[in-house]
Every structure is written in C-alpha cells, then in structure tokens.
Enzyme design. Sequence first.
Site, mmCIF file in Angstrom:
data_model
loop_
_atom_site.group_PDB
_atom_site.id
_atom_site.type_symbol
_atom_site.label_atom_id
_atom_site.label_comp_id
_atom_site.label_asym_id
_atom_site.label_seq_id
_atom_site.Cartn_x
_atom_site.Cartn_y
_atom_site.Cartn_z
ATOM 1 N N ALA A 33 0.837 -1.257 -0.138
ATOM 2 C CA ALA A 33 -0.010 0.187 -0.096
ATOM 3 C C ALA A 33 0.972 1.326 0.126
ATOM 4 O O ALA A 33 0.228 2.437 -0.320
ATOM 5 C CB ALA A 33 -1.010 0.032 1.132
ATOM 6 N N GLY A 134 -17.540 -12.751 -2.611
ATOM 7 C CA GLY A 134 -16.692 -12.622 -1.463
ATOM 8 C C GLY A 134 -15.070 -12.478 -1.708
ATOM 9 O O GLY A 134 -14.908 -11.233 -2.588
ATOM 10 N N GLY A 187 -20.752 -19.968 8.936
ATOM 11 C CA GLY A 187 -20.843 -18.572 8.821
ATOM 12 C C GLY A 187 -21.031 -18.242 7.249
ATOM 13 O O GLY A 187 -20.784 -16.936 6.697
ATOM 14 N N LYS A 205 -26.298 -9.590 -5.901
ATOM 15 C CA LYS A 205 -24.808 -9.527 -6.410
ATOM 16 C C LYS A 205 -25.091 -9.491 -7.958
ATOM 17 O O LYS A 205 -24.193 -8.672 -8.645
ATOM 18 C CB LYS A 205 -24.215 -10.989 -5.946
ATOM 19 N N GLY A 302 -17.447 -16.769 3.825
ATOM 20 C CA GLY A 302 -16.563 -17.333 5.064
ATOM 21 C C GLY A 302 -15.735 -16.045 5.407
ATOM 22 O O GLY A 302 -15.441 -15.159 4.979
HETATM 23 N N1 LIG Z 1 -20.484 -14.095 6.229
HETATM 24 C C1 LIG Z 1 -20.177 -14.085 5.107
HETATM 25 O O1 LIG Z 1 -19.281 -15.139 4.532
HETATM 26 C C2 LIG Z 1 -20.119 -12.832 4.002
HETATM 27 C C3 LIG Z 1 -19.648 -12.831 2.785
HETATM 28 C C4 LIG Z 1 -19.617 -11.559 2.024
HETATM 29 C C5 LIG Z 1 -20.344 -10.696 2.587
HETATM 30 N N2 LIG Z 1 -21.020 -10.613 3.817
HETATM 31 C C6 LIG Z 1 -21.585 -9.497 4.287
HETATM 32 O O2 LIG Z 1 -20.733 -8.861 5.117
HETATM 33 C C7 LIG Z 1 -21.522 -8.265 6.164
HETATM 34 C C8 LIG Z 1 -21.561 -8.736 7.485
HETATM 35 O O3 LIG Z 1 -21.603 -10.185 7.573
HETATM 36 P P1 LIG Z 1 -21.339 -11.149 8.738
HETATM 37 O O4 LIG Z 1 -21.266 -12.547 8.288
HETATM 38 O O5 LIG Z 1 -19.896 -10.701 9.362
HETATM 39 O O6 LIG Z 1 -22.505 -10.850 10.012
HETATM 40 P P2 LIG Z 1 -22.217 -11.135 11.342
HETATM 41 O O7 LIG Z 1 -23.562 -11.282 12.129
HETATM 42 O O8 LIG Z 1 -21.321 -12.274 11.660
HETATM 43 O O9 LIG Z 1 -21.495 -9.871 12.056
HETATM 44 C C9 LIG Z 1 -22.471 -8.491 12.235
HETATM 45 C C10 LIG Z 1 -21.781 -7.813 13.450
HETATM 46 O O10 LIG Z 1 -22.314 -6.447 13.500
HETATM 47 C C11 LIG Z 1 -22.852 -6.178 14.832
HETATM 48 N N3 LIG Z 1 -23.821 -5.165 14.922
HETATM 49 C C12 LIG Z 1 -25.102 -5.469 14.744
HETATM 50 N N4 LIG Z 1 -25.545 -4.113 14.878
HETATM 51 C C13 LIG Z 1 -24.531 -3.253 14.984
HETATM 52 C C14 LIG Z 1 -24.680 -1.935 15.336
HETATM 53 N N5 LIG Z 1 -25.877 -1.142 15.253
HETATM 54 N N6 LIG Z 1 -23.484 -1.415 15.578
HETATM 55 C C15 LIG Z 1 -22.462 -1.967 15.733
HETATM 56 N N7 LIG Z 1 -22.345 -3.234 15.519
HETATM 57 C C16 LIG Z 1 -23.373 -3.882 15.045
HETATM 58 C C17 LIG Z 1 -23.150 -7.614 15.422
HETATM 59 O O11 LIG Z 1 -23.113 -7.610 16.874
HETATM 60 C C18 LIG Z 1 -22.142 -8.426 14.655
HETATM 61 O O12 LIG Z 1 -21.062 -8.812 15.476
HETATM 62 C C19 LIG Z 1 -23.214 -8.631 5.754
HETATM 63 O O13 LIG Z 1 -23.483 -7.445 4.946
HETATM 64 C C20 LIG Z 1 -23.013 -9.947 4.993
HETATM 65 O O14 LIG Z 1 -23.993 -9.727 3.764
HETATM 66 C C21 LIG Z 1 -20.885 -11.733 4.470
HETATM 67 N N1 LIG Z 2 -24.753 -15.501 2.191
HETATM 68 C C1 LIG Z 2 -23.803 -15.552 1.193
HETATM 69 C C2 LIG Z 2 -22.590 -14.720 2.081
HETATM 70 C C3 LIG Z 2 -21.425 -14.400 1.063
HETATM 71 O O1 LIG Z 2 -22.125 -13.385 0.185
HETATM 72 C C4 LIG Z 2 -23.351 -16.919 0.705
HETATM 73 O O2 LIG Z 2 -23.757 -17.897 1.101
HETATM 74 O O3 LIG Z 2 -22.964 -16.832 -0.434
HETATM 75 NA NA NA Z 3 -15.461 -10.254 -4.519
#
Ligand SMILES: NC(=O)c1ccc[n+]([C@@H]2O[C@H](COP(=O)([O-])OP(=O)(O)OC[C@H]3O[C@@H](n4cnc5c(N)ncnc54)[C@H](O)[C@@H]3O)[C@@H](O)[C@H]2O)c1
Ligand SMILES: N[C@@H](CCO)C(=O)O
Ligand code: NA
Length: 436
Positions: A33, A134, A187, A205, A302
Amino acid sequence: MKPIQVGLLGIGTVGSGTFNVLQRNQEEIRRRAGRGIQITMVADLDTARAKSVVGDGAKVVGDAREVIANPEIDIVIELIGGYGIAKTLVMEAIAAGKHVVTANKALLAVHGTEIFAAAHAKGVIVAFEAAVAGGIPIIKALREGLTANRIEWIAGIINGTTNFILSEMRAKGLDFDVVLKEAQRLGYAEADPTFDIEGVDAAHKATIMSAIAFGIPVQFDKAHVEGITKLQAADINYAEQLGYRIKLLGITKRRDKGFELRVHPTLIPSKRLIANVEGAMNAVVVHGDAVGTTLYYGKGAGSEPTASAVIADLVDITRLHTADPDHRVPHLAFQPNELANTPILGMDEVVTSFYLRLQVADQAGVLARITGILAERGISIDALLQRESAEGEAQTDVIILTHDTVEGEMNKAIAQMQALPTVLAPIVRIRKEELN
Ligand SMILES: NC(=O)c1ccc[n+]([C@@H]2O[C@H](COP(=O)([O-])OP(=O)(O)OC[C@H]3O[C@@H](n4cnc5c(N)ncnc54)[C@H](O)[C@@H]3O)[C@@H](O)[C@H]2O)c1
Ligand SMILES: N[C@@H](CCO)C(=O)O
Ligand code: NA
C-alpha cells in the site's frame, strides 16, 4: 508516514477475519500500500465479544457513531449488514468525508444509486469487492481488468449457501434443513437465510454486476428472483441422465432492446467447468467481445476469504486517497454521468432454452399432442426422454429439452399443455443455459 486509520463497524464473521488478516499480514500489506493500514477503533453492540477479538489492538466502543465522529479516522468499514442501521451509518460516514468499505450487497443493490451519488458529491470512495463473490476479485476484474470489452453476458454461482446445499444434497443425499444448518454454522448464510435459499442474495450480487458490466444504475427491483426451495430431487436426477447439472445461477445478459437480469435454478452442461463447482465455492463466467469467455473461481463466503476482499479495498483506497477524485476508477466502472437508461427486460422477453418434465397418462397420442403445441409456438425440441413405465403403471414422465425460445411463448405453451387431460400434474419447468 503514519498509518492510515480505519474504523470497523461490526466485528462478526467478516469483521473478525478482517481484523485478524490485517494484523497477521500487516508488514506485507504496508509494503504494497505504501503506507501502514491500522484498524484503530471497532464498534459492535457486543463489546465483550469485540474485545475478545481485538485484545489491546484497537479501541472498542458500543456506538458506531463514535467511530464516524472521530476525525483521525479516514476509512470506515461497514460489516453490520442489512438495509437498516447500516444504511444510516454509511450515509453518515460519507457525509463526514470518510471513505467506506462494505461487504453489504443488499444495501448496494437496493440503495446503491443514492449511496454512490452521495460519495461522488463528497469526493469519497465506497468500495465493495467483498459484496460480490466474497474473496474472488470479480469487481476488480470487471471494472478494471476487462475494461476494454463490450461485456455480452455474465453467469455465476454467487451464493455459497445454496451451492453448498445443492452439492451436499446431491453427493450425500442429506436433507435440505440439515445442510442449511451446517452452512449457518460455517458462517456462510445471511442473517436471514431465506435471502440465500430464495435467491435474493444472488440477485443482489447479480444486480451489482449488471451495473458494472453494462453501465446502468443498480436496479434490484427489476431482477427476476427464484431460489432453490421448489427444486425436486427427480429433476436433479433426470438432468444428470441428460448430461446436465442444476445450479442456482445469477445471470445478466446484453440484448438488443435491453438487459436480462435474473436468478433461478438452471441446467448447465455437466462438462462445463462451472457445472463442477461444488460446496460453498463460487464461480463467475464473464463473456467479453474481445477476451471471449473468462472464469473466476474461489471462496465466495467465510470469514477470511471475505476479509481478503475487504482488505484489498483498504489498500486501493490507501493508494487512491490522495489522487484527484475525477481520475479515480468510477464506482460502477462507467463515469457517473455516462450511465445508460437502457431497460432491464421483463421475463416474458428473456430468451433461454428449457427443461420440461410432464407427468402424463401412458396413452397413444399424448406425446404427439405435446410436441404439436410446442411446434405451433415455434419452440424446437433439442432432446426428449420418456421414462419406461413399470408393469401396470398408467402414467409416466416425459422430459423435454428445448432449443432457445422466448419465455413468453414458452409460458403460453405450458399453459396449453397443462390444460390437456392427459397431463396429470403441474409441469416442471427449469431454464437451461449452454454458457459457451
Ligand atoms: N459471512 C460471509 O461469508 C459474508 C460474505 C460476504 C459478505 N458478507 C456480508 O458482510 C456483512 C457482515 O456479515 P457477517 O457474516 O460478518 O455478519 P455477522 O452477523 O457475523 O456480524 C455482524 C456484526 O455486526 C454487529 N452489529 C449489529 N448491529 C450493530 C450496530 N448497530 N452497531 C455495531 N455493530 C452492530 C453484530 O453484533 C455482529 O457482531 C453482511 O452485509 C453480509 O451480507 C458476509
Ligand atoms: N450468504 C452469502 C455470503 C456471501 O455473500 C453466501 O452464502 O454466499
Ligand atoms: Na469479490
């Protein structure tokens, strides 16, 4: 130069992966970076759990607004999810002049136009590589790597949860509910898993990819969304016999009068690489006029795979932070004043081929009537399979694969066939794509 300071909102699955990978690889990331990148503040409602992840590595607060208000912070990462508080916080971070990194495809597919306009007006970047497939750098590939091309179509397995469910059900004969629970435990699943199984997440997506590929605004409300909950084992088996696999695909395609944007279970020839993408893996096929067909494969969900994409965005922003805003890579690949208003086509106008399964009375002339209806509508048959009926059985299954046809004509033909007294059950119809 002192490290660029980052605030993290939400330290769940993706947030904790982001924090850990950034710490583990900090020296290499700094060398790439040109400047250190440090998460100095973390906000999560569950402060105790957040503290257990970050230790002394960052200040933990319960209120995300404290992070946004901190003048030392240049970049805010939103990993809370959903359209509610996440939207408010992203808009507030932009208004406060912070760059934003998010994995939140739901937010961008639905409110992207408003968010990107606000970011553009404020001269900040909203980066979202983690939001689509992802860890696969598909946004980077579409927006930069393929920028010479007129993109013709994109088709992808872009939801890990549903691909995991389809794979485990097929390979291990496990029940839907059992596999879904496992995907949640690992997850992969969204906070509301109906978003996964009903195709909504994949449509979010696909919507984002359609905007970047074709230079149109994000229009989730125009997407056709169909999940895997109605898929039956019999059709997975018949498809297999005919040399096809069924996958939940997100498809967006250029047509003369508009663009197609759709998510639905799809038959794909088993010999295609993408038909062999199993488990929670994602894969996206992009067809450009100059490059031809390209394929991107990897983990679409993940903790650390998604973190990989979040951190790539942090590095991009760190490099671009001081660059003239007018010469940055535009959010949706095309300059914001160059977006086209070419429409997304209705499903009646979509062109695909079809798999049909008809449960019919085993009588003379039944097949002739069915093929007659298809012929009248100009729908050409590619393959036909009739299950040999068992001794004394009065009914059988007829499977038909068609050549490309306009969906509206197919719907009319299905209605006509359904009305025949010799067609004994609702006709199963699954779209099919050759993807070559
Ligand atoms: N899990 C995956 O593999 C994955 C992959 C790609 C994208 N995403 C996206 O990433 C984002 C997060 O997903 P995740 O799986 O990590 O979710 P998660 O539920 O594991 O984590 C969300 C976190 O946000 C916190 N939170 C909720 N409300 C809050 C607030 N008002 N202020 C502060 N913290 C708050 C929760 O306590 C929790 O720790 C989502 O938009 C999801 O669609 C997830
Ligand atoms: N819920 C989504 C997470 C990644 O965006 C999936 O299963 O692909
Ligand atoms: Na990507």
